[in-house]
Design a protein around this motif. Structure first.
Motif, mmCIF file in Angstrom:
data_model
loop_
_atom_site.group_PDB
_atom_site.id
_atom_site.type_symbol
_atom_site.label_atom_id
_atom_site.label_comp_id
_atom_site.label_asym_id
_atom_site.label_seq_id
_atom_site.Cartn_x
_atom_site.Cartn_y
_atom_site.Cartn_z
ATOM 1 N N GLN A 6 -12.890 -43.149 3.449
ATOM 2 C CA GLN A 6 -12.751 -41.781 2.978
ATOM 3 C C GLN A 6 -13.639 -40.856 3.787
ATOM 4 O O GLN A 6 -14.774 -41.216 4.124
ATOM 5 N N THR A 7 -13.128 -39.674 4.084
ATOM 6 C CA THR A 7 -13.940 -38.644 4.723
ATOM 7 C C THR A 7 -13.656 -37.298 4.068
ATOM 8 O O THR A 7 -12.519 -37.044 3.629
ATOM 9 N N PRO A 8 -14.661 -36.427 3.935
ATOM 10 C CA PRO A 8 -16.075 -36.681 4.245
ATOM 11 C C PRO A 8 -16.751 -37.459 3.119
ATOM 12 O O PRO A 8 -16.138 -37.728 2.090
ATOM 13 N N LYS A 9 -17.992 -37.811 3.280
ATOM 14 C CA LYS A 9 -18.758 -38.472 2.231
ATOM 15 C C LYS A 9 -19.322 -37.461 1.250
ATOM 16 O O LYS A 9 -19.493 -37.753 0.069
ATOM 17 N N PHE A 10 -19.619 -36.297 1.737
ATOM 18 C CA PHE A 10 -20.213 -35.260 0.892
ATOM 19 C C PHE A 10 -19.761 -33.897 1.402
ATOM 20 O O PHE A 10 -19.639 -33.696 2.613
ATOM 21 N N GLN A 11 -19.477 -32.980 0.468
ATOM 22 C CA GLN A 11 -19.027 -31.650 0.840
ATOM 23 C C GLN A 11 -19.481 -30.642 -0.203
ATOM 24 O O GLN A 11 -19.424 -30.920 -1.406
ATOM 25 N N VAL A 12 -19.926 -29.489 0.285
ATOM 26 C CA VAL A 12 -20.249 -28.370 -0.593
ATOM 27 C C VAL A 12 -19.264 -27.242 -0.282
ATOM 28 O O VAL A 12 -19.083 -26.872 0.885
ATOM 29 N N LEU A 13 -18.637 -26.727 -1.314
ATOM 30 C CA LEU A 13 -17.686 -25.633 -1.167
ATOM 31 C C LEU A 13 -18.100 -24.465 -2.039
ATOM 32 O O LEU A 13 -18.773 -24.661 -3.066
ATOM 33 N N LYS A 14 -17.664 -23.272 -1.656
ATOM 34 C CA LYS A 14 -17.792 -22.121 -2.534
ATOM 35 C C LYS A 14 -16.495 -21.971 -3.315
ATOM 36 O O LYS A 14 -15.411 -22.367 -2.849
ATOM 37 N N THR A 15 -16.604 -21.397 -4.490
ATOM 38 C CA THR A 15 -15.416 -21.156 -5.310
ATOM 39 C C THR A 15 -14.367 -20.407 -4.501
ATOM 40 O O THR A 15 -14.677 -19.409 -3.838
ATOM 41 N N GLY A 16 -13.127 -20.919 -4.562
ATOM 42 C CA GLY A 16 -12.033 -20.287 -3.844
ATOM 43 C C GLY A 16 -11.738 -20.875 -2.480
ATOM 44 O O GLY A 16 -10.651 -20.646 -1.929
ATOM 45 N N ARG A 36 -10.825 -39.146 -9.851
ATOM 46 C CA ARG A 36 -12.098 -38.440 -9.905
ATOM 47 C C ARG A 36 -12.959 -39.084 -10.980
ATOM 48 O O ARG A 36 -12.451 -39.581 -11.995
ATOM 49 N N GLN A 37 -14.278 -39.106 -10.728
ATOM 50 C CA GLN A 37 -15.210 -39.673 -11.687
ATOM 51 C C GLN A 37 -16.208 -38.611 -12.082
ATOM 52 O O GLN A 37 -16.913 -38.057 -11.230
ATOM 53 N N ASP A 38 -16.253 -38.348 -13.361
ATOM 54 C CA ASP A 38 -17.201 -37.394 -13.913
ATOM 55 C C ASP A 38 -18.097 -38.097 -14.920
ATOM 56 O O ASP A 38 -17.664 -39.081 -15.544
ATOM 57 N N PRO A 39 -19.323 -37.620 -15.098
ATOM 58 C CA PRO A 39 -20.241 -38.272 -16.036
ATOM 59 C C PRO A 39 -19.621 -38.387 -17.426
ATOM 60 O O PRO A 39 -19.093 -37.415 -17.964
ATOM 61 N N GLY A 40 -19.681 -39.604 -17.992
ATOM 62 C CA GLY A 40 -19.171 -39.825 -19.341
ATOM 63 C C GLY A 40 -17.655 -39.854 -19.459
ATOM 64 O O GLY A 40 -17.129 -39.942 -20.564
ATOM 65 N N MET A 41 -16.948 -39.771 -18.312
ATOM 66 C CA MET A 41 -15.482 -39.693 -18.368
ATOM 67 C C MET A 41 -14.793 -40.879 -17.716
ATOM 68 O O MET A 41 -13.592 -40.980 -17.762
ATOM 69 N N ALA A 82 -12.624 -24.836 -7.583
ATOM 70 C CA ALA A 82 -13.289 -24.272 -8.759
ATOM 71 C C ALA A 82 -14.477 -25.157 -9.129
ATOM 72 O O ALA A 82 -14.453 -26.367 -8.842
ATOM 73 N N PRO A 83 -15.510 -24.596 -9.773
ATOM 74 C CA PRO A 83 -16.668 -25.415 -10.169
ATOM 75 C C PRO A 83 -16.277 -26.631 -11.002
ATOM 76 O O PRO A 83 -16.949 -27.667 -10.942
ATOM 77 N N SER A 84 -15.180 -26.530 -11.767
ATOM 78 C CA SER A 84 -14.736 -27.664 -12.593
ATOM 79 C C SER A 84 -14.253 -28.843 -11.742
ATOM 80 O O SER A 84 -14.060 -29.952 -12.264
ATOM 81 N N THR A 108 -16.045 -39.613 -2.171
ATOM 82 C CA THR A 108 -16.463 -38.315 -1.602
ATOM 83 C C THR A 108 -17.102 -37.521 -2.728
ATOM 84 O O THR A 108 -16.481 -37.304 -3.771
ATOM 85 N N ARG A 109 -18.351 -37.132 -2.508
ATOM 86 C CA ARG A 109 -19.056 -36.322 -3.509
ATOM 87 C C ARG A 109 -18.823 -34.852 -3.173
ATOM 88 O O ARG A 109 -19.178 -34.392 -2.087
ATOM 89 N N LEU A 110 -18.193 -34.124 -4.099
ATOM 90 C CA LEU A 110 -17.856 -32.719 -3.875
ATOM 91 C C LEU A 110 -18.606 -31.836 -4.856
ATOM 92 O O LEU A 110 -18.598 -32.087 -6.068
ATOM 93 N N LEU A 111 -19.253 -30.820 -4.311
ATOM 94 C CA LEU A 111 -19.962 -29.830 -5.122
ATOM 95 C C LEU A 111 -19.321 -28.468 -4.864
ATOM 96 O O LEU A 111 -19.256 -28.020 -3.717
ATOM 97 N N VAL A 112 -18.838 -27.842 -5.929
ATOM 98 C CA VAL A 112 -18.241 -26.513 -5.805
ATOM 99 C C VAL A 112 -19.162 -25.508 -6.488
ATOM 100 O O VAL A 112 -19.430 -25.600 -7.691
ATOM 101 N N LEU A 113 -19.658 -24.555 -5.704
ATOM 102 C CA LEU A 113 -20.614 -23.582 -6.233
ATOM 103 C C LEU A 113 -19.916 -22.305 -6.701
ATOM 104 O O LEU A 113 -18.855 -21.945 -6.175
#
Lengths: 113, 112
Positions: A6-16, A36-41, A82-84, A108-113
């Protein structure tokens, strides 16, 4: 034999913003999946492809699109992040026979700000 | 609606003892079950499976038991080793599909 990559391993995106997560397998598997894996889900199925040329929705498909480019590759696209959608995304593949296991990529760890 | 439940978020066991991880499901039509192990920053790796027509499957130190009447699945690890420390997920398959429903996972810690 890399298995599922899988690529990328980590990504930060802005909303939109948009992006495509790439997945490839070298096991000659017919079926491929995006989770997708979310905490507790646990892991929740977003989309899957039973065979080359086919795709189908899983439990949580909204906000995503997929492309089964060929037998090896299955991509996941976020058109307007989206942040969700902050999550860890896993791709998996399986042979597609009646009773089979799924083999997962490293995620892939994705963070949406 | 969580169709596959792992009610214990975490479990600690002494090295050499038995670890028992539990999984309950609500849909009696599920026909195939899997257990996966997951280390941090890695993808899940397959551990053991069981078909709904069986009640037990063994693979080395790992045994999975299926109680269909109770809709209950358990994974036994004997003896437990520190390298078994990980998050364990159970998954159940909807019949006639390739779709698996995963539980929320149980974090196992094996103490040396």
């Amino acid at each position: 034999n890399a298995g599922v990559t899988q690529t990328p391993k980590f990504q930060v995106l802005k909303t939109g913003q948009s992006m495509t997560l790439q997945c490839a397998q070298d096991m000659n598997h017919n079926s491929m999946y995006w989770y997708r894996q979310d905490p507790g889900m646990g892991l929740r199925l977003i989309y899957y492809s039973a065979s080359e040329g086919t795709t189908d929705k899983g439990e949580v498909p909204n906000g995503y699109n997929v492309s089964r480019l060929n037998k090896r590759e299955f991509s996941l696209r976020l058109e307007s992040a989206a942040p969700s959608q902050t999550s860890v995304y896993f791709c998996a593949s399986s042979s597609g026979r009646t009773q089979e296991t799924q083999y997962f990529g490293p995620g892939t760890r994705l963070l949406v700000l | 609606d969580q169709q596959v439940k792992q009610n214990s978020p975490s479990l600690s066991v002494q090295e050499g003892r038995i670890s028992i991880l539990n999984c309950d499901y609500t849909n009696s039509m599920f026909d195939y079950f899997l257990w996966y192990k997951k280390y941090p920053a890695e993808g899940p790796t397959f551990l053991i499976s069981i078909s709904s027509i069986k009640d037990k499957n063994e693979d080395g130190r790992f045994t999975v038991f299926l109680n269909k009447s109770a809709k209950h699945l358990s994974l036994h690890i004997v003896p437990s080793q520190p390298g078994d420390s990980a998050v364990y997920f159970c998954a159940a398959r909807r019949p006639g599909t390739y779709k698996y429903i995963f539980g929320t996972g149980t974090r196992l810690k094996v103490l040396a």
